[in-house]
Enzyme design. Sequence first.
Site, PDB file in Angstrom:
ATOM      1  CG  HIS A 150      -1.853  -1.170   1.240  1.00  0.00           C
ATOM      2  ND1 HIS A 150      -2.029  -1.976   2.331  1.00  0.00           N
ATOM      3  CD2 HIS A 150      -2.666  -1.660   0.256  1.00  0.00           C
ATOM      4  CE1 HIS A 150      -2.925  -2.922   2.028  1.00  0.00           C
ATOM      5  NE2 HIS A 150      -3.310  -2.753   0.791  1.00  0.00           N
ATOM      6  CD  GLU A 160      -0.378   0.448   4.415  1.00  0.00           C
ATOM      7  OE1 GLU A 160      -1.612   0.336   4.393  1.00  0.00           O
ATOM      8  OE2 GLU A 160       0.396  -0.514   4.476  1.00  0.00           O
ATOM      9  CG  HIS A 198       0.921  -3.758   5.283  1.00  0.00           C
ATOM     10  ND1 HIS A 198       0.054  -3.471   4.258  1.00  0.00           N
ATOM     11  CD2 HIS A 198       1.572  -4.884   4.914  1.00  0.00           C
ATOM     12  CE1 HIS A 198       0.164  -4.390   3.308  1.00  0.00           C
ATOM     13  NE2 HIS A 198       1.084  -5.258   3.682  1.00  0.00           N
ATOM     14  CD  GLU A 256      -1.492  -3.599   9.068  1.00  0.00           C
ATOM     15  OE1 GLU A 256      -1.177  -2.384   9.101  1.00  0.00           O
ATOM     16  OE2 GLU A 256      -2.017  -4.142   8.080  1.00  0.00           O
TER      17      GLU A 256
HETATM   18 ZN   LIG Z   1      -1.328  -1.901   4.231  1.00  0.00          ZN
END
Ligand SMILES: [Zn+2]
Length: 336
Positions: A63, A66, A156, A220
Amino acid sequence: MNISFNKFNFLEKTLETIDSPLITSGQVKDSFSYNLLGNGIMLLKPTKQNESTKSILLSCAVHGNETAPIEIINKIITDIFSLKLSIKHNILFILGNPRSIIAKKRFTIENLNRLFNGKWNDKAENYEVLRAKEIEKHVDSFFQNVSSEKLHYDLHTAIKPSIHEKFAIYPFLHEREYNEEQLVFIKDCGVDNILLANSPATTFSYHTSYNYKAHAFTVELGKVKDFGNNDPQDFIQVDKSLRELISNDETRKKQFSEADFNIYKVVKEIIKNSAEFKFHVDDTKNFTPFPKSTLISSDKNDEYRTLSDNERIVFPNKNVALGQRAAFMVSKSKIK
Ligand SMILES: [Zn+2]
């Protein structure tokens, strides 16, 4: 080829050459070889191959907005090229979605992290579809027929604030067992909240876990922020642990203890099936708990109410495409 080894900036180089990717290879002193395989895709191998006991895939920017993981990985690469950091293992670095980095968006056309495990094959061609295809090709060359330990950490940051700021998703393992040594490593990265997925997925970490039996995680690391707004203090542990991983050859011997973790399992994947889909809970933080029987969402033909007390919501997003996951519901669990 004009690579400056003293201040090699992989991110800059990737974005500068986005329209005509730099495909090249070479050697830095007698330390390691580099192989730029595609835009934002680079393989490094230590010159002394007998030392390499691991094949490590480090990915970020699946993504594009990020930024914290991109900054961490980019600095690690800069330090490898300037020989401040040595490598003991083969490492494939991937910046997943360079055009969405430029656009400062999660993706340009569709979510790249819903296109792996061959899902791209069912789709009309677009930038993310082509990226998924290209990334899978290079990952296949990297992991196929490799006897060393295969590792993949896909880094992420999350869109939403979270009760647990850092958490890792352990992809569905089918018949394989959870790896305690890996969980200890994830904890050393400053991440002690683990979400156990319960079904196959089209994410990058499921792709490498399922197809190559890699130890793979979606990690994350906090909240999405623009470049320059991330506080390096928030990422000290993951930065240190990744550097140790790539520059050491011993395996760690720390003991796993279930009590060191908050472990959650997915109890429900809420799918958005129609334009009538909506949430009935306020815009919540990830891991917000609800009492039993709380109405969480409704759709044209169904609704979802929590099945037990303290069920928590993760990644609620009503704006996903039809047929995609709008949220995970999770509850406390154990790995044993
Ligand atoms: Zn992500």
